[in-house]
Design a protein around this motif. Structure first.
Motif, short mmCIF file in Angstrom:
data_model
loop_
_atom_site.label_atom_id
_atom_site.label_comp_id
_atom_site.label_asym_id
_atom_site.label_seq_id
_atom_site.Cartn_x
_atom_site.Cartn_y
_atom_site.Cartn_z
N ALA A 218 -5.53 -3.69 9.74
CA ALA A 218 -4.90 -4.44 8.65
C ALA A 218 -3.41 -4.53 8.90
O ALA A 218 -2.81 -3.67 9.55
CB ALA A 218 -5.17 -3.76 7.30
N ARG A 219 -2.81 -5.59 8.39
CA ARG A 219 -1.36 -5.71 8.44
C ARG A 219 -0.86 -6.37 7.17
O ARG A 219 -1.58 -7.14 6.53
CB ARG A 219 -0.88 -6.49 9.67
N GLY A 248 -12.99 4.66 2.00
CA GLY A 248 -12.52 6.03 1.84
C GLY A 248 -11.61 6.51 2.94
O GLY A 248 -11.04 7.61 2.84
N HIS A 249 -11.42 5.73 4.01
CA HIS A 249 -10.55 6.12 5.12
C HIS A 249 -9.18 5.48 4.96
O HIS A 249 -9.07 4.27 4.69
CB HIS A 249 -11.15 5.68 6.46
N ALA A 250 -8.13 6.28 5.14
CA ALA A 250 -6.78 5.73 5.08
C ALA A 250 -6.59 4.70 6.18
O ALA A 250 -6.97 4.92 7.34
CB ALA A 250 -5.76 6.86 5.23
N GLY A 258 -5.55 1.32 12.79
CA GLY A 258 -6.96 1.04 12.55
C GLY A 258 -7.87 2.18 12.95
O GLY A 258 -7.44 3.23 13.43
N PHE A 259 -9.16 1.98 12.75
CA PHE A 259 -10.17 2.96 13.12
C PHE A 259 -11.48 2.21 13.36
O PHE A 259 -11.60 1.02 13.06
CB PHE A 259 -10.34 4.03 12.03
#
Length: 300
Positions: A218-219, A248-250, A258-259
């Motif tokens: 995200a940006r 639920g993930h920052a 990102g992840f």
């Protein structure tokens, strides 16, 4: 019908006649399916050719009955009747399903047939592979299987022992890593409205369907803050910082923030996108805005 099966079983244990033919290896062109493509066909068909070669110098007419055996191998990413992409084999000469398993009590009812004339040393049999259940929830990957060809010399399979050519037919099916995502049904845009900031945390739901893992990035167009509309040079009192969580993930608002999420499957998942604003008690009155661009991309 039960009697015919019993006779076939007894015939297989009898002494084998001379092998009448051999079979060339056959490779079916790779097939690709996209489980998320709802506009595609309900099944795919791929033709293939089996080439039988007469052995010995016998110059009499030769009939061969044949079928394709699904071994149900222990390979994880396989193709077959009970695992992975589902297939069915049909012979061109009859249109009949000729795919069988070793545990099939009525296997002899499903076979193709070719006849070599006295002057023919080889002959091709056309078969068609049907890839079925294209909307099945298959993980992305490459699925492979080598099928055994079982055949009989003569037109009475119940009276002769079959020959088998293990792994003679190779099939590869590719399932790409694809995904679809939407907000509020089919929209690709959504809005989180904090109204009067009486509640500092609000969210919307993102619907995700995927065949494999995917990366979440995200940006923010304003650098992770909501800016007061009309402010020429917004100071601290005209900037509202916020944080974002996805499922639920920052989620950091930058290239490295990102992840990777696991496969969502065809049933899909409803994943909350939560935005939490800082305390606004010392902010100037006004309308505050920012645009958040959320990007979901398949991971190879």
């Amino acid at each position: 019908m039960t009697l015919a099966v019993a006779v076939a079983s007894m015939g297989w244990s009898a002494a084998a006649a001379a092998q009448c033919a051999t079979v060339d290896p056959a490779v079916v062109p790779d097939m690709r399916i996209d489980p998320l493509d709802t506009t595609g066909a309900a099944q795919l068909m791929q033709p293939a050719t089996l080439n039988f070669r007469r052995t010995g110098a016998d110059a009499t007419p030769l009939t061969i009955l044949y079928q394709i055996l699904d071994e149900d191998s222990p390979v994880h990413a396989r193709v077959g009747a009970s695992a992975g992409p589902q297939v069915e084999w049909r012979s061109d000469d009859t249109g009949r399903d000729i795919s069988v398993s070793r545990g099939d009590a009525y296997a002899l009812l499903r076979s193709g047939k070719i006849t070599l004339a006295p002057d023919e040393t080889s002959k091709q049999a056309g078969v068609r592979l049907f890839l079925k259940e294209l909307r099945e929830d298959l993980p992305a990957g490459v699925y492979r299987e080598q099928f055994t060809l079982r055949y009989w010399c003569g037109d009475d399979a119940s009276a002769a022992m079959p020959y088998e050519s293990p792994g003679i037919v190779t099939v590869t099916v590719q399932v790409p890593n694809v995904l679809s995502a939407s907000i509020a049904g089919a929209s690709t845009r959504g809005e989180i409205d904090f109204l009067d900031f009486a509640t500092l945390s609000r969210s919307l739901s993102v619907s995700v369907r995927s065949t494999g893992r995917y990366r979440v990035n995200a940006r923010s167009l304003n650098g992770s803050v909501m800016l007061r509309e009309g402010a020429a040079a917004p100071g601290l009192a005209e900037r509202i910082a916020y944080s974002v969580r996805f499922g639920g993930h920052a989620l950091g608002l930058g290239a490295d923030g990102g992840f990777v999420n696991p496969r969502a499957g065809l049933a899909g998942q409803q994943i909350p996108l939560e935005v939490t604003a800082e305390d606004v008690s010392k902010k100037r009155a006004g309308a505050y805005r920012d645009t958040l661009i959320l990007t979901l991309s398949p991971v190879s």
